[in-house]
Enzyme design. Structure first.
Site, mmCIF file in Angstrom:
data_model
loop_
_atom_site.group_PDB
_atom_site.id
_atom_site.type_symbol
_atom_site.label_atom_id
_atom_site.label_comp_id
_atom_site.label_asym_id
_atom_site.label_seq_id
_atom_site.Cartn_x
_atom_site.Cartn_y
_atom_site.Cartn_z
ATOM 1 C CD GLU A 78 -5.766 0.973 2.172
ATOM 2 O OE1 GLU A 78 -5.898 1.510 1.055
ATOM 3 O OE2 GLU A 78 -6.347 -0.059 2.516
ATOM 4 N NE ARG A 135 -4.130 -1.857 0.305
ATOM 5 C CZ ARG A 135 -4.170 -3.121 -0.083
ATOM 6 N NH1 ARG A 135 -3.128 -3.665 -0.701
ATOM 7 N NH2 ARG A 135 -5.252 -3.850 0.116
ATOM 8 C CB SER A 141 -8.780 -1.787 3.986
ATOM 9 O OG SER A 141 -9.009 -3.068 3.480
HETATM 10 N N1 EPU Z 1 -10.478 -10.796 10.057
HETATM 11 C C1 EPU Z 1 -11.232 -10.877 11.202
HETATM 12 N N2 EPU Z 1 -12.335 -10.068 11.296
HETATM 13 C C2 EPU Z 1 -12.715 -9.229 10.322
HETATM 14 C C3 EPU Z 1 -11.933 -9.161 9.144
HETATM 15 C C4 EPU Z 1 -10.809 -9.939 9.044
HETATM 16 O O1 EPU Z 1 -10.936 -11.621 12.131
HETATM 17 O O2 EPU Z 1 -13.738 -8.561 10.486
HETATM 18 C C5 EPU Z 1 -9.258 -11.643 9.947
HETATM 19 C C6 EPU Z 1 -9.525 -13.070 9.558
HETATM 20 O O3 EPU Z 1 -8.676 -13.867 10.319
HETATM 21 C C7 EPU Z 1 -9.077 -13.168 8.118
HETATM 22 C C8 EPU Z 1 -7.982 -12.133 8.075
HETATM 23 O O4 EPU Z 1 -8.400 -11.115 8.995
HETATM 24 O O5 EPU Z 1 -8.595 -14.415 7.835
HETATM 25 C C9 EPU Z 1 -7.801 -11.499 6.708
HETATM 26 O O6 EPU Z 1 -9.033 -10.964 6.273
HETATM 27 P P1 EPU Z 1 -9.318 -10.685 4.725
HETATM 28 O O7 EPU Z 1 -8.936 -11.852 3.915
HETATM 29 O O8 EPU Z 1 -10.724 -10.173 4.606
HETATM 30 O O9 EPU Z 1 -8.283 -9.566 4.354
HETATM 31 P P2 EPU Z 1 -7.801 -8.267 5.099
HETATM 32 O O10 EPU Z 1 -6.407 -8.442 5.544
HETATM 33 O O11 EPU Z 1 -8.799 -7.850 6.112
HETATM 34 C C10 EPU Z 1 -6.759 -7.240 2.908
HETATM 35 C C11 EPU Z 1 -6.797 -5.950 2.146
HETATM 36 C C12 EPU Z 1 -8.098 -5.832 1.345
HETATM 37 C C13 EPU Z 1 -8.160 -6.998 0.387
HETATM 38 C C14 EPU Z 1 -8.118 -8.299 1.210
HETATM 39 C C15 EPU Z 1 -8.088 -9.533 0.342
HETATM 40 C C16 EPU Z 1 -5.472 -4.381 3.451
HETATM 41 C C17 EPU Z 1 -5.501 -3.175 4.330
HETATM 42 N N3 EPU Z 1 -6.679 -4.837 3.052
HETATM 43 O O12 EPU Z 1 -7.806 -7.196 3.880
HETATM 44 O O13 EPU Z 1 -8.005 -4.630 0.578
HETATM 45 O O14 EPU Z 1 -9.351 -6.962 -0.392
HETATM 46 O O15 EPU Z 1 -6.902 -8.327 2.010
HETATM 47 O O16 EPU Z 1 -6.835 -9.667 -0.246
HETATM 48 O O17 EPU Z 1 -4.403 -4.882 3.136
HETATM 49 C C18 EPU Z 1 -8.576 -2.319 0.517
HETATM 50 O O18 EPU Z 1 -7.363 -2.091 0.557
HETATM 51 O O19 EPU Z 1 -9.428 -1.398 0.463
HETATM 52 C C19 EPU Z 1 -9.041 -3.706 0.585
HETATM 53 C C20 EPU Z 1 -10.340 -4.034 0.647
#
Ligand code: EPU
Length: 337
Positions: A333, A162, A237
């Site tokens: 972010e 990012r 995010s």
């Molecule tokens: N999780 C929770 N609770 C929640 C959300 C997530 O416990 O409410 C935990 C879970 O363990 C899950 C882990 O977080 O396994 C990862 O969650 P997720 O796969 O939804 O991904 P993220 O890390 O929350 C990132 C990006 C997203 C992108 C997703 C999928 C960032 C800041 N965000 O989210 O990007 O779509 O991975 O690759 O890196 C964005 O930047 O706007 C965005 C949506």
């Protein structure tokens, strides 16, 4: 090309925040862009792309320049690769769908990300195991001091999680005009090992996926977790996933043995901010017309009529609580304006 006055920016930001621009102009060509810089040389300017990564907390006392440069084209191809150029004002997802219809591989995991092509390199957008930098070849930027067009290679953009040169040394100094992507024409390299994609493809009973299948799987995962800005205002995010030291993570694990994490290097671990925020009790919390999304705690939402300051206050409360409970700092972010 006409400057408008006192325009609401509500339709121009995905959070749907109703603030006003003192002046507003939509830019449809590079010539127009340069000419505004010549004629409006002294006025303060604010560059607006897809408005999908910002939280507006006040009226903009400046000339808002909405970068609306349209057009995409194939610029060259070999048997294996195609180089495609898209102008900054192209909608990101529509562009991705166009590459997929043409069977050009590389952007399928980045389906349905809000925003425009021109802002995609600034924060090196990423999702489901793929980042923009994996297919980014180069981009042209208008140097706002010299009004010359300069080309940035992938290396020169200094992409990181990012992050890029456009958030660091080159911040505010360029307007990105177009981006060139290097995509595959055959032997597509699929990235389906991201958990949710694998299970989604299994659910769809697809064992030999195409790039079209991967795109469909990503669209379906995103639609199930992330609110569509057309229905509920949001900026994806709101926070970055914090990267902490291994020692700090071991401390966290003492109290939370099941804390999810990804190893970044021997010394660093990334912890999902969504998990921290959910564990802190904020997931699905609603404060009148805004709150934390019920399916993904990383996403703050405006149900309609919230102010940027309402959402900013909530984000600060979340940051303070996460710091107090876990001793971890989470950074926004989105750009707070
Ligand atoms: N999780 C929770 N609770 C929640 C959300 C997530 O416990 O409410 C935990 C879970 O363990 C899950 C882990 O977080 O396994 C990862 O969650 P997720 O796969 O939804 O991904 P993220 O890390 O929350 C990132 C990006 C997203 C992108 C997703 C999928 C960032 C800041 N965000 O989210 O990007 O779509 O991975 O690759 O890196 C964005 O930047 O706007 C965005 C949506």
């Amino acid at each position: 090309m006409q400057i408008q006055h006192n325009i609401s920016l509500k339709p121009y930001n995905t959070f749907g925040i109703d603030v006003k621009a003192k002046q507003f102009i939509s830019i449809n060509s590079v010539e127009d862009l340069k000419s505004v810089y010549y004629t409006e040389g002294n006025s303060v300017k604010f560059i607006l792309g897809g408005g999908s990564n910002m939280l507006l907390t006040k009226d903009i006392d400046a000339l808002v320049m909405h970068i609306n440069l349209k057009g995409k084209q194939i610029i060259s191809q070999t048997e294996e690769y195609v180089f495609v150029k898209a102008n900054a004002g192209e909608n990101w997802h529509e562009f991705v769908l166009w590459t997929i219809e043409n069977n050009f591989g590389g952007l399928e995991n980045l389906s349905l990300i809000p925003g425009n092509v021109g802002t995609s390199p600034i924060q090196n957008i990423g999702a489901y195991g793929v980042e923009l930098k994996d297919t980014f070849h180069s981009c042209d930027g208008l140097n706002l001091e010299t009004l010359n067009i300069e080309t940035f290679t992938n290396e020169e953009c200094k992409f990181d999680y990012r992050n890029s040169i456009f958030k660091q040394d080159a911040k505010g100094k360029y307007i990105i005009l177009n981006v060139v992507f290097k995509l595959t024409r055959k032997n597509h390299v699929l990235h389906t090992n991201y958990g949710a994609i694998t299970s989604e493809l299994e659910r769809l009973k697809i064992s030999k996926p195409t790039i079209q299948d991967v795109s469909k799987a990503v669209i379906s995962i995103r639609q199930s977790k992330l609110p569509d800005p057309k229905d509920i205002g949001n900026s994806g995010s709101f926070f970055k996933n914090p990267i902490i030291t291994k020692d700090a993570f071991l401390n966290l694990q003492d109290n939370f043995p099941n804390a999810p994490h990804y190893t970044i290097s021997e010394k660093e671990v990334k912890v999902p901010a969504g998990w921290l925020i959910e564990t802190a009790g904020f997931k699905g919390k609603t404060l009148g017309n805004y709150g934390v999304h019920k399916k993904q705690a990383l996403v703050l939402v405006n149900y309609g009529g919230a102010s940027g300051n309402d959402i900013l206050k909530l984000s600060k409360l979340i940051q303070e609580t996460v710091l107090r409970l876990f001793d971890i700092t989470i950074e926004a972010e989105v750009n707070i304006i």
